[in-house]
Design a protein around this motif. Structure first.
Motif, PDB file in Angstrom:
ATOM      1  N   SER A  64      38.417  41.784  26.482  1.00  0.00           N
ATOM      2  CA  SER A  64      37.580  42.808  27.362  1.00  0.00           C
ATOM      3  C   SER A  64      36.543  41.058  26.593  1.00  0.00           C
ATOM      4  CB  SER A  64      37.185  43.865  26.279  1.00  0.00           C
ATOM      5  OG  SER A  64      37.135  42.760  24.891  1.00  0.00           O
ATOM      6  N   GLU A  65      36.447  40.530  25.757  1.00  0.00           N
ATOM      7  CA  GLU A  65      35.542  39.102  25.580  1.00  0.00           C
ATOM      8  C   GLU A  65      35.883  38.140  27.044  1.00  0.00           C
ATOM      9  OE1 GLU A  65      35.482  37.257  22.169  1.00  0.00           O
ATOM     10  OE2 GLU A  65      36.971  38.810  21.668  1.00  0.00           O
ATOM     11  N   ILE A  66      37.054  38.410  27.716  1.00  0.00           N
ATOM     12  CA  ILE A  66      37.019  36.993  29.151  1.00  0.00           C
ATOM     13  C   ILE A  66      36.434  37.789  29.353  1.00  0.00           C
ATOM     14  CG2 ILE A  66      39.073  36.154  30.146  1.00  0.00           C
ATOM     15  CD1 ILE A  66      40.523  36.472  27.796  1.00  0.00           C
ATOM     16  N   CYS A  67      37.018  38.999  29.718  1.00  0.00           N
ATOM     17  CA  CYS A  67      36.145  39.903  31.446  1.00  0.00           C
ATOM     18  C   CYS A  67      35.033  39.964  31.331  1.00  0.00           C
ATOM     19  CB  CYS A  67      36.538  41.478  30.993  1.00  0.00           C
ATOM     20  SG  CYS A  67      36.549  42.380  32.437  1.00  0.00           S
ATOM     21  N   GLU A  68      33.955  39.851  30.009  1.00  0.00           N
ATOM     22  CA  GLU A  68      32.775  40.463  29.858  1.00  0.00           C
ATOM     23  C   GLU A  68      31.850  38.987  30.331  1.00  0.00           C
ATOM     24  OE1 GLU A  68      29.715  42.580  26.842  1.00  0.00           O
ATOM     25  OE2 GLU A  68      31.677  41.055  26.170  1.00  0.00           O
ATOM     26  N   LYS A  69      32.561  38.162  30.018  1.00  0.00           N
ATOM     27  CA  LYS A  69      32.569  36.571  29.759  1.00  0.00           C
ATOM     28  C   LYS A  69      32.050  36.069  31.365  1.00  0.00           C
ATOM     29  CE  LYS A  69      31.174  32.121  28.642  1.00  0.00           C
ATOM     30  NZ  LYS A  69      31.931  31.088  27.710  1.00  0.00           N
ATOM     31  N   VAL A  70      33.916  36.012  31.935  1.00  0.00           N
ATOM     32  CA  VAL A  70      32.836  35.716  33.109  1.00  0.00           C
ATOM     33  C   VAL A  70      32.619  36.667  34.382  1.00  0.00           C
ATOM     34  CG1 VAL A  70      35.852  34.583  33.212  1.00  0.00           C
ATOM     35  CG2 VAL A  70      36.022  37.016  34.268  1.00  0.00           C
ATOM     36  N   ARG A  71      32.509  38.435  33.697  1.00  0.00           N
ATOM     37  CA  ARG A  71      31.043  38.695  34.434  1.00  0.00           C
ATOM     38  C   ARG A  71      30.180  38.207  34.777  1.00  0.00           C
ATOM     39  NH1 ARG A  71      34.194  40.327  38.265  1.00  0.00           N
ATOM     40  NH2 ARG A  71      35.764  42.512  37.522  1.00  0.00           N
ATOM     41  N   SER A  72      29.892  37.855  33.594  1.00  0.00           N
ATOM     42  CA  SER A  72      27.805  37.537  33.294  1.00  0.00           C
ATOM     43  C   SER A  72      27.965  36.355  34.066  1.00  0.00           C
ATOM     44  CB  SER A  72      27.854  37.024  31.255  1.00  0.00           C
ATOM     45  OG  SER A  72      29.038  35.814  30.803  1.00  0.00           O
ATOM     46  N   LEU A  73      29.223  35.403  34.400  1.00  0.00           N
ATOM     47  CA  LEU A  73      28.995  33.955  34.814  1.00  0.00           C
ATOM     48  C   LEU A  73      29.377  33.431  36.704  1.00  0.00           C
ATOM     49  CD1 LEU A  73      31.137  31.682  32.982  1.00  0.00           C
ATOM     50  CD2 LEU A  73      28.695  31.238  32.855  1.00  0.00           C
ATOM     51  N   GLY A  74      29.334  35.433  36.734  1.00  0.00           N
ATOM     52  CA  GLY A  74      29.224  36.220  38.364  1.00  0.00           C
ATOM     53  C   GLY A  74      30.318  36.548  38.918  1.00  0.00           C
ATOM     54  N   PHE A  75      31.738  36.116  38.405  1.00  0.00           N
ATOM     55  CA  PHE A  75      32.941  36.663  38.890  1.00  0.00           C
ATOM     56  C   PHE A  75      32.864  37.761  39.283  1.00  0.00           C
ATOM     57  CE2 PHE A  75      37.340  37.693  39.357  1.00  0.00           C
ATOM     58  CZ  PHE A  75      38.549  37.331  39.081  1.00  0.00           C
ATOM     59  N   ASP A  76      33.547  37.817  40.255  1.00  0.00           N
ATOM     60  CA  ASP A  76      33.097  39.808  40.855  1.00  0.00           C
ATOM     61  C   ASP A  76      34.120  40.207  41.439  1.00  0.00           C
ATOM     62  OD1 ASP A  76      33.664  38.069  43.196  1.00  0.00           O
ATOM     63  OD2 ASP A  76      31.902  38.744  43.901  1.00  0.00           O
ATOM     64  N   LYS A  77      35.273  39.634  41.310  1.00  0.00           N
ATOM     65  CA  LYS A  77      36.740  39.975  41.709  1.00  0.00           C
ATOM     66  C   LYS A  77      37.321  40.842  40.887  1.00  0.00           C
ATOM     67  CE  LYS A  77      36.672  37.060  45.381  1.00  0.00           C
ATOM     68  NZ  LYS A  77      37.069  35.657  45.547  1.00  0.00           N
ATOM     69  N   LEU A  78      38.462  41.499  41.016  1.00  0.00           N
ATOM     70  CA  LEU A  78      39.181  42.436  40.323  1.00  0.00           C
ATOM     71  C   LEU A  78      39.589  41.947  39.179  1.00  0.00           C
ATOM     72  CD1 LEU A  78      41.213  44.123  43.105  1.00  0.00           C
ATOM     73  CD2 LEU A  78      39.366  45.138  42.158  1.00  0.00           C
ATOM     74  N   ILE A  79      39.292  42.576  38.182  1.00  0.00           N
ATOM     75  CA  ILE A  79      39.799  42.803  37.038  1.00  0.00           C
ATOM     76  C   ILE A  79      40.861  43.350  36.883  1.00  0.00           C
ATOM     77  CG2 ILE A  79      39.783  42.252  34.539  1.00  0.00           C
ATOM     78  CD1 ILE A  79      37.118  40.249  35.411  1.00  0.00           C
ATOM     79  N   ILE A  80      41.972  43.479  36.584  1.00  0.00           N
ATOM     80  CA  ILE A  80      43.048  44.742  36.173  1.00  0.00           C
ATOM     81  C   ILE A  80      43.909  44.877  34.722  1.00  0.00           C
ATOM     82  CG2 ILE A  80      45.573  45.873  36.586  1.00  0.00           C
ATOM     83  CD1 ILE A  80      44.344  45.302  39.187  1.00  0.00           C
TER      84      ILE A  80
END
Length: 228
Positions: A64-80
């Motif tokens: 969840s931390e990794i997901c949150e971090k990359v989303r905050s940096l603008g990564f918008d592809k699918l994360i499963i």
């Protein structure tokens, strides 16, 4: 023929990572892999994979931390997210940190491949995303969102899956076991009470009067059906 779809597998169990990578390569996906959270963040931002398969429990860092971090940096592809227990899925609040979907371990490889195939189909038709209209509502499954008269209603991953399955099967009576398999996945250890609880929550978001549901109706002794 290469599907030209790049998938990053983030999993610290080397055997599982090898098996998933091997199978997905045989399906012609381009594969990147790592067992480490820090490396995963760097790879996601530098390689921009189309899909990230991300383990929920990683040493030193939660998925969840990794997901949150990359989303905050603008990564918008699918994360499963890959999670060990079906019950943990409730903790995967997609809105809090941006997971697109999840799969529970141990998973059947054919089930994983089928899930990815359906995701890829929508990725390749991204110019016309899947949208379902019913009543005065619109469901946008890729962003777990309902729009009601322009107002935005957020859905959890589970509510999103339940609603999407009904909208793809309008008017069909769906029994509880089928619905639990679709929503929680292969080897699910949830019970029907948990399913019914999610149905109640979903009705609060889509029904004019949740106590007298017109859309998502109970079929006594069998399951549910959705009237559009």
């Amino acid at each position: 023929m290469s599907k030209e779809i790049k998938i990053l597998i983030v999993e610290d169990d080397e055997n599982l990572r090898f098996l998933v990578a091997h199978r997905l390569q045989s399906e012609n996906y381009q594969i990147l892999e790592t067992g480490d959270g820090e490396t995963a963040e760097k790879l996601i931002m530098s390689e921009k994979p189309d899909i990230v398969l991300l383990d929920w429990m990683l040493p030193g860092k939660q998925g969840s931390e990794i997901c949150e971090k990359v989303r905050s940096l603008g990564f918008d592809k699918l994360i499963i997210m890959m999670t060990a227990k079906a019950q943990d899925v409730d903790k995967i609040d997609a809105y809090n940190f941006g997971a697109s979907d999840y799969v529970t371990k141990p998973f059947n490889m054919d089930v994983l491949v089928a899930m990815l195939e359906s995701k890829v189909k929508f990725l390749q038709n991204a110019d016309k995303p899947e949208v379902h209209k019913f009543g005065e509502m619109e469901h946008h499954p890729n962003i777990h969102t309902l729009f009601s008269k322009g107002k935005k209603i957020e859905l959890t991953i589970l509510e999103n899956r339940i609603l999407l399955y009904f909208l793809r099967n309008p008017g069909k009576v769906i029994n509880r076991d089928e619905l639990m398999l679709v929503v929680w996945g292969y080897n699910s250890d949830v019970n029907t009470r948990t399913l019914d609880m999610h149905i109640v929550r979903l009705r609060k978001k889509i029904e004019v009067n949740p106590d007298n549901p017109q859309l998502l109706q109970t079929v006594r002794g069998v399951g549910y059906k959705f009237n559009i």
